[in-house]
Design an enzyme around this catalytic site. Structure first.
Site, PDB file in Angstrom:
ATOM      1  CD  GLU A 192       5.116  -7.294  -2.777  1.00  0.00           C
ATOM      2  OE1 GLU A 192       5.326  -6.283  -2.099  1.00  0.00           O
ATOM      3  OE2 GLU A 192       4.649  -8.359  -2.294  1.00  0.00           O
ATOM      4  CB  ALA A 193       7.756 -10.848  -0.950  1.00  0.00           C
ATOM      5  CB  THR A 246      -0.900  -0.012   1.258  1.00  0.00           C
ATOM      6  OG1 THR A 246      -1.498  -1.301   1.375  1.00  0.00           O
ATOM      7  CG2 THR A 246      -1.986   1.049   1.168  1.00  0.00           C
ATOM      8  CG  MET A 272      -6.474   1.840   2.454  1.00  0.00           C
ATOM      9  SD  MET A 272      -7.379   0.720   1.373  1.00  0.00           S
ATOM     10  CE  MET A 272      -9.036   0.753   2.016  1.00  0.00           C
ATOM     11  CG  HIS A 282      -7.695  -1.843  11.203  1.00  0.00           C
ATOM     12  ND1 HIS A 282      -8.940  -1.389  11.598  1.00  0.00           N
ATOM     13  CD2 HIS A 282      -7.827  -2.169   9.898  1.00  0.00           C
ATOM     14  CE1 HIS A 282      -9.777  -1.455  10.590  1.00  0.00           C
ATOM     15  NE2 HIS A 282      -9.134  -1.930   9.538  1.00  0.00           N
TER      16      HIS A 282
END
Ligand SMILES: Cc1cc2nc3c(=O)[nH]c(=O)nc-3n(C[C@H](O)[C@H](O)[C@H](O)COP(=O)(O)OP(=O)(O)OC[C@H]3O[C@@H](n4cnc5c(N)ncnc54)[C@H](O)[C@@H]3O)c2cc1C
Length: 621
Positions: free
Chosen positions: A41-42, A20, A590, A545
């Site tokens: 990025e994995a 994100t 987010m 969260h």
């Protein structure tokens, strides 16, 4: 680009984690053609995958290793040893790729607290322009406005030309959504105002991150990355894991000068001439710091990792929104998710409708939510001050701030959400998808109460020096007595909600004649606070969260990064993601992760504004 092509290449910035926050940074930093940026990025690029793009399909993403890291917590002492599955997005877009799509906002005081904790530039007024910059809100149609009572929204406060599409569904409204605003009135809650005002209490149907032009999930990869990916100064590699940061330790402070990356079985070292930006999220950012020698001396030494920067706070301060969910039986004739589960022809119809017109139930995600203050929920007679006990994991300043927010009549203590589907929390330790995608016969409605400002603090730490071994995640759920008590009151209040006002008409009366509503099988009946506490221990789950493990705070008060998000004690290294939240905030987080990354990109651009870059600094292209 093949990972092997990157060996010994150099970029101005390397972003570890294309989630994100990472993709916001990638997009904004490459607006400057003089900056070269590599994203590692994995996971994979899942754009176009119908399970990701279809809003109504999100529950199928969990515990599936194509999309979800599928972390597990340690067994929780206060919950008789329960383990919790913690999904986290694995792929371009990170958790924005797999989340519930709910778009909400923190409160004004949440951010003013961040500022007052020693972070100039992070108050509500400072962050508002970023909320504006993120969002592309689409006004509801007339039928939607009527069905979902969206009049609380103040369009003038909303961004309409940003990256992330926010909208409401256009049809297939369910009975709970239509009853929701009326329920708020029946309960005597304050009338909802737009959460973008900074204070919002009451129940409302909220926006979701759906692009109405094609009915698909709007997330970091389809927006921020899409806008940037044609730029020659951006490279993105997927299915590649950053194993550790590379250091130059010859100067006064250690300097991050690159990363070591693993793709398949091979290892590559890549140089960063300006900075390494860690965006691995709340679990893997502290993991990467520790693997790289930044963290608690005893832990690093135990795993034979050379200590580069000693900082006891890395991986500490883990905070969550603990949430408890209850489910009730729905009267016949009212649709629930179980109807789609039980009738393949209905499901096929819903899929065909979505394919043909991007409408119907598959085009929608959860919208019914709301924020409630302490007095609206709790029963009189509790001495909250006496429950505010010190805890070695909770800094005294945070305890004071939590108490102030708790007693503020304008602040949300709880977030309440509803959805026409049952939930079997007995699966909380295995899969969040299975929990809501349950197999209990019948039709159900669930409501949850989550704590916005929990008092319990946990930690995330490595278990070995191997990046592939998942860290130990200990949220220490309910370890502070305040959380258990608040949630127990929340449980009794949920029972009050369902026997009052319009929702009551849709739910079955209890068969025992008690005047209550009939629970879904598996939910134990409870009437007293003591019984409610037991229900909390049995039914508490993640609200997805977690924050705070690389906190932006003064170093002596538990900080890992400063207010410019620079890692203390190191140069050329920042953390930018949900791990930097010093204290958790109200609502679905987010929007604030996007805002943090937007602000970070301005901070980083500003840091190099005076510097003459010639575009060849990064020789990665
Ligand atoms: C199931 C779920 C539901 C949620 N629902 C909502 C919601 O409805 N509304 C809302 O507002 N919020 C929701 N959230 C929360 C929100 O989505 C997250 O807080 C936010 O997306 C986190 O962003 P981030 O940048 O911190 O981390 P992430 O987006 O998780 O990004 C981290 C990225 O780093 C990558 N990575 C990690 N380690 C490495 C490494 N060593 N090398 C390379 N790559 C690595 C990961 O694969 C991932 O892509 C939800 C979260 C989840 C998991």
């Amino acid at each position: 680009m093949a990972a092997s092509d990157l060996s010994n290449k150099s970029f101005d910035f390397i972003i570890a984690g294309g989630g994100t926050a990472g993709l916001v940074l990638a997009s904004r930093l490459t607006e400057n053609p003089d900056f070269t940026v590599l994203v590692v990025e994995a996971g994979s690029d899942r754009r176009g995958d119908p399970l990701v793009s279809t809003p109504g399909a999100f529950l199928q993403l969990y515990s599936n290793d194509k999309y979800d890291w599928d972390f597990k917590t340690t067994s929780q002492k206060s919950e008789d040893g329960a383990v919790h599955a913690w999904p986290r997005g694995k792929g371009l877009g990170g958790s924005s790729m797999i989340n519930f799509l709910m778009y909400s906002h923190c409160s004004k005081s949440d951010l003013d607290i961040w500022r007052d904790l020693g972070n100039p530039g992070w108050g509500w007024d400072d962050i508002i322009p970023y909320f504006q910059r993120i969002e592309r809100m689409h006004l509801p149609s007339d039928p939607t406005r009527t069905a979902l009572s969206t009049e609380y929204i103040q369009p003038s406060l909303r961004g309409t030309s940003g990256m992330i599409h926010t909208s409401w569904q256009s049809d297939a409204f369910n009975w709970a959504q239509e009853a929701w605003a009326k329920q708020s009135k029946a309960m005597g809650y304050p009338t909802s105002t737009d959460p973008r005002t900074g204070t919002s209490l009451g129940l409302f149907n909220q926006l979701t991150c759906v692009d109405p032009s094609d009915g698909t999930r709007s997330y970091a990869a389809t927006t921020y990355l899409k806008a940037a990916e044609g730029r020659p100064n951006l490279k993105v590699v997927t299915e590649s894991v950053v194993r550790k940061i590379l250091w130059d330790t010859t100067g006064a402070n250690p300097r991050a000068v690159g990363v070591e990356m693993e793709t398949g079985g091979s290892t590559t070292q890549i140089k960063a001439s300006k900075e390494v930006l860690i965006c691995g999220g709340v679990i893997q950012s502290p993991q990467l710091l520790e693997l790289s020698g930044v963290g608690q001396r005893s832990l690093l030494e135990k795993h034979n990792i050379p200590v580069i920067v000693e900082n006891e706070s890395v991986g500490e301060n883990l905070q969550e929104h603990p949430m408890v969910v209850l489910s009730w039986a729905v009267k016949p004739g009212h649709s629930t998710a179980e109807h789609l589960r039980d009738d393949p022809s209905l499901l096929n119809q819903a899929m065909s409708l979505y394919a043909a017109s991007h409408s119907g139930p598959m085009a929608a995600a959860t919208t019914t939510t709301g924020f409630l203050d302490l007095n609206s929920v709790t029963q009189p007679g509790t001495d909250w001050t006496s429950l505010a006990t010190p805890d070695t994991h909770l800094p005294p300043r945070q305890l004071d701030l939590l108490m102030t927010q708790l007693q503020d009549k304008k602040e949300a203590v709880y977030q309440v959400s509803g959805m026409p589907s049952g939930a079997t929390v007995s699966q909380r330790g295995t899969s969040n998808g299975a929990m809501f995608f349950h197999s209990v016969p019948g039709n159900y409605f669930s409501m949850s109460a989550g704590l916005m400002h929990a008092f319990s603090r946990g930690s995330v730490h490595i278990k070995s020096a191997n990046v592939r071994e998942y860290p130990e995640i200990d949220p220490r759920y309910l370890s502070h007595p305040m959380d258990l008590e608040l949630l127990a009151h929340g449980m009794l209040h949920l029972k009050r909600i369902v026997r009052t006002g319009p929702l009551a008409e849709f739910l079955e009366d209890a068969r025992d004649g008690s005047g209550e509503k009939e629970f879904m099988p598996g939910v134990a009946s409870f009437n007293t606070l003591a019984e409610a506490r037991e229900v909390v221990k049995e039914r508490q789950i993640t609200m997805y969260h977690p924050t705070g493990t690389c906190a932006m705070l003064p170093r002596e008060e538990g900080g890992v990064v400063d207010s410019q998000l620079r890692v203390y004690g190191a140069e050329g290294l920042r953390v930018v993601d949900a791990s930097v939240f010093p204290m958790n905030v109200q609502g679905n987080i987010m929007s604030l992760v996007y805002a943090v990354a937007e602000k970070a990109s301005d901070v980083i651009k500003g840091a190099y504004a005076g510097e003459k870059t010639n575009g060849v600094n990064g020789t990665g292209h």
